[in-house]
Write an enzyme that holds these catalytic residues in place. Structure first.
Site, PDB file in Angstrom:
ATOM      1  N   PRO A 294       0.830  -1.213   0.000  1.00 53.67           N
ATOM      2  CA  PRO A 294       0.000   0.000   0.000  1.00 53.67           C
ATOM      3  C   PRO A 294       0.862   1.260   0.000  1.00 53.67           C
ATOM      4  CG  PRO A 294      -0.124  -1.137   2.125  1.00 53.67           C
ATOM      5  CD  PRO A 294       0.623  -2.034   1.182  1.00 53.67           C
ATOM      6  N   GLU A 295       0.488   2.188  -0.847  1.00 56.20           N
ATOM      7  CA  GLU A 295       1.198   3.460  -0.915  1.00 56.20           C
ATOM      8  C   GLU A 295       0.271   4.548  -0.366  1.00 56.20           C
ATOM      9  OE1 GLU A 295       3.098   4.068  -4.725  1.00 56.20           O
ATOM     10  OE2 GLU A 295       3.249   1.923  -5.077  1.00 56.20           O
TER      11      GLU A 295
ATOM     12  N   HIS B 215      -5.087 -15.387  10.211  1.00 55.67           N
ATOM     13  CA  HIS B 215      -4.128 -14.309   9.975  1.00 55.67           C
ATOM     14  C   HIS B 215      -4.445 -13.019  10.729  1.00 55.67           C
ATOM     15  CE1 HIS B 215      -2.046 -16.809   7.157  1.00 55.67           C
ATOM     16  NE2 HIS B 215      -3.166 -17.036   6.492  1.00 55.67           N
TER      17      HIS B 215
ATOM     18  N   ARG C 246       1.263 -11.980   5.520  1.00 56.78           N
ATOM     19  CA  ARG C 246       2.726 -12.100   5.470  1.00 56.78           C
ATOM     20  C   ARG C 246       3.427 -11.626   6.745  1.00 56.78           C
ATOM     21  NH1 ARG C 246       4.502 -10.447  -0.516  1.00 56.78           N
ATOM     22  NH2 ARG C 246       6.469 -11.297   0.262  1.00 56.78           N
TER      23      ARG C 246
END
Ligand SMILES: [Zn+2]
Length: 277
Positions: A2-3, A91, A110
């Site tokens: 994400p930016e 998760h 992740r």
């Protein structure tokens, strides 16, 4: 990853759901997500209210009664707002139990995301926030020109440097170079004042348009009943072998500083030396 536009979209959406809620308790299911003393983290957050959510670059800043919670989503982190009765997914690594029977759950396949508690007065003066440059929206042409003059790196690399301007990652760095019309290997120090003005405007325009469209990626964001509808029309990123939207030439790619740069060899010219300013 994400930016700025994606993190801004998460911020705006989360604000809608969680502001005003009290955190009743916190469970840390995967400790490495939380930097610092985890017992202190859970104790300090109990009975704090979520007063506001800010953003600096790609960091979210949850403002509470006495603390600020810094959160970086890294590759795939996202927040889920859901009833406490919903079974906890594999998760989900940090769970904030809120009043009203709702949870804010940090979900990260992740496990690269990180969060950390700070006192309000220490946020701006300590890492990582103190090392960030301003958002492109808060940058001015004069300052950016001075920064560019001192930097011999390719403009693509310059744009990714969070200490210069914060929030731009690989996708938008590629799009900004295209919008500004510069080959990504053009050196920052070879841009004239006029070129830098063009680069800043391109940065602001591309990011603003992406925010308006809710960002490009959908992985970093999900909320009850709302999933990203976000597919921005990208001009170059991930489009190697396809036609340039402007001139029809084939978009190509190359590796610059271990990141893939996508560009139109016809529209994006390499700036060889500094022009007259
Ligand atoms: Zn082109």
């Amino acid at each position: 990853m994400p930016e700025l536009p994606e993190v801004e979209t998460v911020r705006r959406t989360l604000q809608h759901f969680v502001l005003g809620h009290e955190i009743q308790s916190v469970e840390i299911l995967y400790p490495p997500i939380v930097n610092g003393d985890r017992d202190l983290f859970t104790q300090a957050l109990s009975h704090e209210h979520l007063l506001d959510i800010d953003r600096r670059g790609k960091y979210l800043l949850f403002r509470l009664d006495h603390y600020v919670l810094l959160s970086h989503l890294r590759m795939e982190g996202k927040y889920l707002y859901e009833p406490s009765t919903t079974p906890v997914e594999k998760h989900s690594h940090v769970i904030f139990h809120l009043d009203g029977g709702m949870d804010l759950r940090y979900h990260d396949v992740r496990k690269f995301g990180r969060m950390e508690l700070k006192l309000p007065e220490e946020v701006d003066s300590t890492a990582p926030i103190k090392d960030l440059g301003p958002d492109p929206f808060d940058m001015d042409e004069k300052t950016l020109y001075q920064l560019c003059r001192q930097s011999a790196v390719p403009i693509k690399v310059f744009l990714l440097d969070q200490s210069k301007m914060a929030g731009i990652g690989n996708i938008y760095a590629n799009e900004i170079c295209y919008r500004a019309g510069w080959h990504p290997l053009s050196r920052a120090c070879d841009l004239s004042k006029k070129d830098v003005a063009c680069l800043l405007k391109a940065s602001q325009d591309v990011l603003h348009e992406a925010i308006e469209m809710g960002g490009t990626t959908i992985r970093s964001f999900s909320s009850n009943g709302i999933h990203g509808l976000f597919t921005q029309r990208l001009d170059v990123h991930g489009r190697d072998g396809e036609s340039c939207h402007r001139c029809g030439h084939t978009i190509t790619k190359m590796t610059i500083a271990q990141r893939t740069a996508y560009f139109c060899p016809n529209c994006q010219k390499r700036k060889r030396k500094r022009g007259k300013t």
